[in-house]
Design an enzyme around this catalytic site. Structure first.
Site, mmCIF file in Angstrom:
data_model
loop_
_atom_site.group_PDB
_atom_site.id
_atom_site.type_symbol
_atom_site.label_atom_id
_atom_site.label_comp_id
_atom_site.label_asym_id
_atom_site.label_seq_id
_atom_site.Cartn_x
_atom_site.Cartn_y
_atom_site.Cartn_z
ATOM 1 N N GLU A 39 9.525 -1.647 5.529
ATOM 2 C CA GLU A 39 10.618 -1.898 4.580
ATOM 3 C C GLU A 39 10.130 -1.903 3.127
ATOM 4 O O GLU A 39 10.861 -1.542 2.213
ATOM 5 C CB GLU A 39 11.296 -3.243 4.889
ATOM 6 C CG GLU A 39 12.112 -3.253 6.173
ATOM 7 C CD GLU A 39 11.282 -3.346 7.458
ATOM 8 O OE1 GLU A 39 10.075 -3.688 7.383
ATOM 9 O OE2 GLU A 39 11.837 -3.039 8.535
ATOM 10 N N ASN A 40 8.872 -2.308 2.907
ATOM 11 C CA ASN A 40 8.328 -2.328 1.545
ATOM 12 C C ASN A 40 8.277 -0.934 0.927
ATOM 13 O O ASN A 40 8.193 -0.781 -0.289
ATOM 14 C CB ASN A 40 6.906 -2.903 1.517
ATOM 15 C CG ASN A 40 6.826 -4.395 1.789
ATOM 16 O OD1 ASN A 40 5.848 -4.875 2.352
ATOM 17 N ND2 ASN A 40 7.838 -5.144 1.398
ATOM 18 N N ASP A 93 2.375 -13.098 1.057
ATOM 19 C CA ASP A 93 3.554 -12.888 0.207
ATOM 20 C C ASP A 93 3.418 -13.639 -1.126
ATOM 21 O O ASP A 93 2.756 -14.668 -1.201
ATOM 22 C CB ASP A 93 4.807 -13.357 0.966
ATOM 23 C CG ASP A 93 6.084 -12.829 0.333
ATOM 24 O OD1 ASP A 93 6.020 -11.827 -0.411
ATOM 25 O OD2 ASP A 93 7.160 -13.418 0.586
ATOM 26 N N GLU A 112 2.101 -20.513 16.468
ATOM 27 C CA GLU A 112 2.422 -21.637 15.593
ATOM 28 C C GLU A 112 2.544 -21.087 14.167
ATOM 29 O O GLU A 112 1.854 -20.129 13.810
ATOM 30 C CB GLU A 112 1.295 -22.681 15.620
ATOM 31 C CG GLU A 112 1.091 -23.329 16.972
ATOM 32 C CD GLU A 112 2.259 -24.221 17.371
ATOM 33 O OE1 GLU A 112 2.912 -24.780 16.471
ATOM 34 O OE2 GLU A 112 2.513 -24.339 18.579
HETATM 35 C C1 IPE Z 1 6.533 -9.456 3.833
HETATM 36 O O1 IPE Z 1 6.849 -9.747 2.536
HETATM 37 C C2 IPE Z 1 5.665 -8.226 3.889
HETATM 38 C C3 IPE Z 1 4.300 -8.400 3.381
HETATM 39 C C4 IPE Z 1 3.750 -9.517 2.950
HETATM 40 C C5 IPE Z 1 3.493 -7.206 3.394
HETATM 41 P P1 IPE Z 1 8.208 -9.247 1.858
HETATM 42 O O2 IPE Z 1 8.170 -9.691 0.448
HETATM 43 O O3 IPE Z 1 8.377 -7.804 2.096
HETATM 44 O O4 IPE Z 1 9.282 -10.032 2.699
HETATM 45 P P2 IPE Z 1 10.803 -10.342 2.352
HETATM 46 O O5 IPE Z 1 11.393 -9.098 1.762
HETATM 47 O O6 IPE Z 1 10.790 -11.473 1.389
HETATM 48 O O7 IPE Z 1 11.400 -10.741 3.674
HETATM 49 C C1 IPE Z 2 3.526 -9.425 -0.981
HETATM 50 O O1 IPE Z 2 3.943 -9.776 -2.250
HETATM 51 C C2 IPE Z 2 2.895 -8.055 -0.937
HETATM 52 C C3 IPE Z 2 3.772 -7.020 -0.405
HETATM 53 C C4 IPE Z 2 4.924 -7.222 0.147
HETATM 54 C C5 IPE Z 2 3.295 -5.656 -0.485
HETATM 55 P P1 IPE Z 2 5.335 -9.326 -2.833
HETATM 56 O O2 IPE Z 2 5.151 -8.040 -3.560
HETATM 57 O O3 IPE Z 2 6.399 -9.329 -1.799
HETATM 58 O O4 IPE Z 2 5.573 -10.488 -3.870
HETATM 59 P P2 IPE Z 2 6.946 -11.237 -4.165
HETATM 60 O O5 IPE Z 2 7.420 -11.776 -2.860
HETATM 61 O O6 IPE Z 2 7.861 -10.213 -4.752
HETATM 62 O O7 IPE Z 2 6.552 -12.303 -5.122
HETATM 63 MG MG MG Z 3 7.680 -10.769 -1.106
#
Ligand code: IPE
Ligand code: IPE
Ligand code: MG
Length: 233
Positions: A61-62, A14, A200
């Site tokens: 969800e992404n 993330d 963990e």
């Molecule tokens: C979790 O990150 C999913 C991935 C790293 C692929 P998100 O950015 O989607 O999580 P939330 O929305 O902060 O919970």
């Molecule tokens: C994780 O990075 C990758 C995916 C969820 C695809 P994010 O895109 O969620 O990055 P932030 O959390 O918005 O910085």
């Molecule tokens: Mg994120």
């Protein structure tokens, strides 16, 4: 150096978007850098002797993000999965976890190919969680058990933890021992809900594009210092 290595490491990668925004770049630049860091991390995990690595690349969800961002991430994953070096030269056995029916046909084929062609590799097992949701995975497994029950293939008493585990995308693999999450959030975001029952956790403030061997080593060290009681005393 740690003395107890986790067999199975999961990583919630993330912080790509914030990494890019902080630099005045479009979010996709963070995902690009993140894909490079993923390739380096696979090599490093293999060198450290990790047997299983599961990385969270895109959650169900992404997919509700703006279409250009989803398309950009899909294209990076497409390039990653089509890069033959990942499984030929690097001796990586790659599998993809997640719902694949709604993916573009060429991506689905790339997934099938990488799984087939890398099946004999034994350097490290890498699971890419793509269009993955932990709850979806549990529902999928429960439905599979229900189907067998309704068809008379099994009796109700045969639905147990082993059967539910065997219906997961990770069937046959050990549960995840250590989950590392970068990006500063203290949550699981629907990652490996079933498999993480006794995992963990190590949470890092660094954004995923800044992750490196030093962070990996320090997470492994923390893991080795933890006392895993698994409900015992
Ligand atoms: C979790 O990150 C999913 C991935 C790293 C692929 P998100 O950015 O989607 O999580 P939330 O929305 O902060 O919970
Ligand atoms: C994780 O990075 C990758 C995916 C969820 C695809 P994010 O895109 O969620 O990055 P932030 O959390 O918005 O910085
Ligand atoms: Mg994120």
């Amino acid at each position: 150096m740690p003395n107890t290595l986790p067999t199975h490491v999961g990583i919630i990668m993330d912080g790509n978007g914030r990494w890019a925004t902080q630099r005045g770049l479009p979010r996709i630049e963070g995902h690009k850098k993140g894909a490079e860091v993923l390739a380096d991390t696979v090599r490093y995990a293999k060198a450290r002797g990790i047997e299983y690595l599961t990385v969270y690349a895109l959650s169900t969800e992404n997919r509700s993000r703006p279409p250009e961002e989803v398309r950009g991430i899909m294209n990076l994953l497409r390039a990653y999965l089509k890069d033959v070096n990942n499984y030929r030269k690097e001796n990586v056995r790659t599998r993809v976890l997640g719902e694949r029916h709604s993916l573009d046909a060429d991506l689905r084929i790339a997934i099938e190919n990488v799984e087939k062609w890398s099946a004999g590799n034994d350097g490290i097992n890498v699971n890419i969680a793509l269009n993955y949701g932990g709850r979806d995975e549990i529902v999928h497994s429960a439905r599979e058990a229900a189907r067998k029950l309704l068809s008379g293939e099994i009796a109700l008493q045969q639905i147990d933890k082993a059967m539910i585990a065997s219906g997961m995308h990770t069937a046959g693999q050990p549960d995840v021992d250590l989950i590392i999450r970068t990006g500063g959030e203290l949550r699981i975001s629907n990652f490996m809900l079933w498999q993480s029952a006794y995992a963990e956790f190590v949470f890092l403030d660094e954004y995923w594009p800044d992750f490196g061997p030093g962070h990996f080593d320090s997470a492994l060290e923390k893991f080795s210092a933890r006392e895993r009681r698994m409900g015992g005393i």
